[in-house]
Write an enzyme that holds these catalytic residues in place. Structure first.
Site, PDB file in Angstrom:
ATOM      1  N   LYS A  51       0.857  -1.188   0.000  1.00  0.00           N
ATOM      2  CA  LYS A  51       0.000   0.000   0.000  1.00  0.00           C
ATOM      3  C   LYS A  51       0.889   1.233   0.000  1.00  0.00           C
ATOM      4  O   LYS A  51       1.778   1.373   0.854  1.00  0.00           O
ATOM      5  CB  LYS A  51      -0.828   0.014   1.279  1.00  0.00           C
ATOM      6  CG  LYS A  51      -2.318   0.082   1.071  1.00  0.00           C
ATOM      7  CD  LYS A  51      -3.004   0.156   2.422  1.00  0.00           C
ATOM      8  CE  LYS A  51      -4.497   0.228   2.270  1.00  0.00           C
ATOM      9  NZ  LYS A  51      -5.151   0.446   3.564  1.00  0.00           N
TER      10      LYS A  51
HETATM   11  O1  G3P Z   1      -7.876   1.228   5.277  1.00  0.00           O
HETATM   12  C1  G3P Z   1      -8.184   2.511   4.957  1.00  0.00           C
HETATM   13  C2  G3P Z   1      -9.591   2.965   5.262  1.00  0.00           C
HETATM   14  O2  G3P Z   1     -10.511   1.965   5.071  1.00  0.00           O
HETATM   15  C3  G3P Z   1      -9.738   3.805   6.470  1.00  0.00           C
HETATM   16  O3  G3P Z   1     -11.061   3.987   6.916  1.00  0.00           O
HETATM   17  O4  G3P Z   1     -12.743   4.769   8.552  1.00  0.00           O
HETATM   18  O5  G3P Z   1     -10.307   5.322   8.899  1.00  0.00           O
HETATM   19  O6  G3P Z   1     -11.615   6.419   7.100  1.00  0.00           O
HETATM   20  P1  G3P Z   1     -11.443   5.185   7.921  1.00  0.00           P
END
Ligand code: G3P
Length: 214
Positions: free
Chosen positions: A83
């Protein structure tokens, strides 16, 4: 649509894997920190549980170091993809890593243009963040649908991972937009199973069955 779980928690991964619906796992530095471990150690453990792609985020900020770190992460297990956060250096690193057969998941995508550039550089996956766009008063799902259109219309092999999913409606929108993958938090996966009418129906069937036995 393939279903990934967005977590670094092994119990959650084991549980969803046991449902027979899990196609892969995404982690990020915040999720890894929550578990009090490191990315290399945790993705190695995840690879022993799940048969599918696992995203491990590189923390370097210049292309040369991203390439070095990407190679190290990919060497941990064949299921691991690297990533990288969307930026010019990540594009340069993606070009090199993808030419070596190392899959890149370009993360922190907030526009179809960013996805287009990542796909052209050879990213295997792009991860548009739906919830974080909603957080600032934009329509995350519109950006997601446009991103899928761009990737599909030009025949890229890149797969779109709907990320930053905050609830079951985001999952439905991702599926309706034709996303290849949604990476979903554990709690949202559990919410997807339940429906009050299902619970009501089960109760009634059991009650009627009990009555019929008398
Ligand atoms: O893995 C990245 C992503 O899914 C993060 O989600 O909820 O922290 O915006 P969030």
């Amino acid at each position: 649509m393939k279903i990934f779980i967005d977590t670094a928690n092994l119990d959650m991964i084991r549980e969803i894997n046991s449902w027979g619906v899990l196609d892969g796992v995404t982690t990020n530095p915040s999720l890894i920190a929550k578990e009090g471990t490191t990315t290399p150690a945790r993705v190695r453990e995840i690879a022993a549980i799940v048969d599918g792609p696992i995203s491990a985020e590189a923390m370097s900020m210049d292309a040369e170091s991203m390439i070095r770190e990407g190679r190290e992460l990919a060497a941990i297990h064949p299921s691991i993809n690297v990533k990288l956060p969307m930026c010019v250096d990540a594009l340069k690193a993606t070009k090199v890593l993808s030419s070596e057969g190392i899959d890149v998941n370009m993360t922190l995508i907030f526009s179809p243009n960013q996805a287009l550039l990542a796909a052209k550089a050879g990213a295997r996956y792009v991860s548009p963040f739906v919830g974080r766009l909603d957080d600032i008063g934009s329509y995350g799902c519109d950006m997601l649908a446009q991103t899928v259109d761009v990737v599909r219309d030009y025949g890229f092999e890149t797969e779109v991972i709907a990320a930053s999913i905050r609830g079951p409606v985001h999952v439905m929108e991702a599926a309706a937009a034709g996303c290849h993958i949604a990476t979903i938090p554990y709690d949202v996966l559990k919410q997807m199973v339940s429906h009050p009418k299902t619970d009501e129906g089960i109760k009634k069937f059991i009650a009627d069955y009990e009555k019929s036995k008398r």
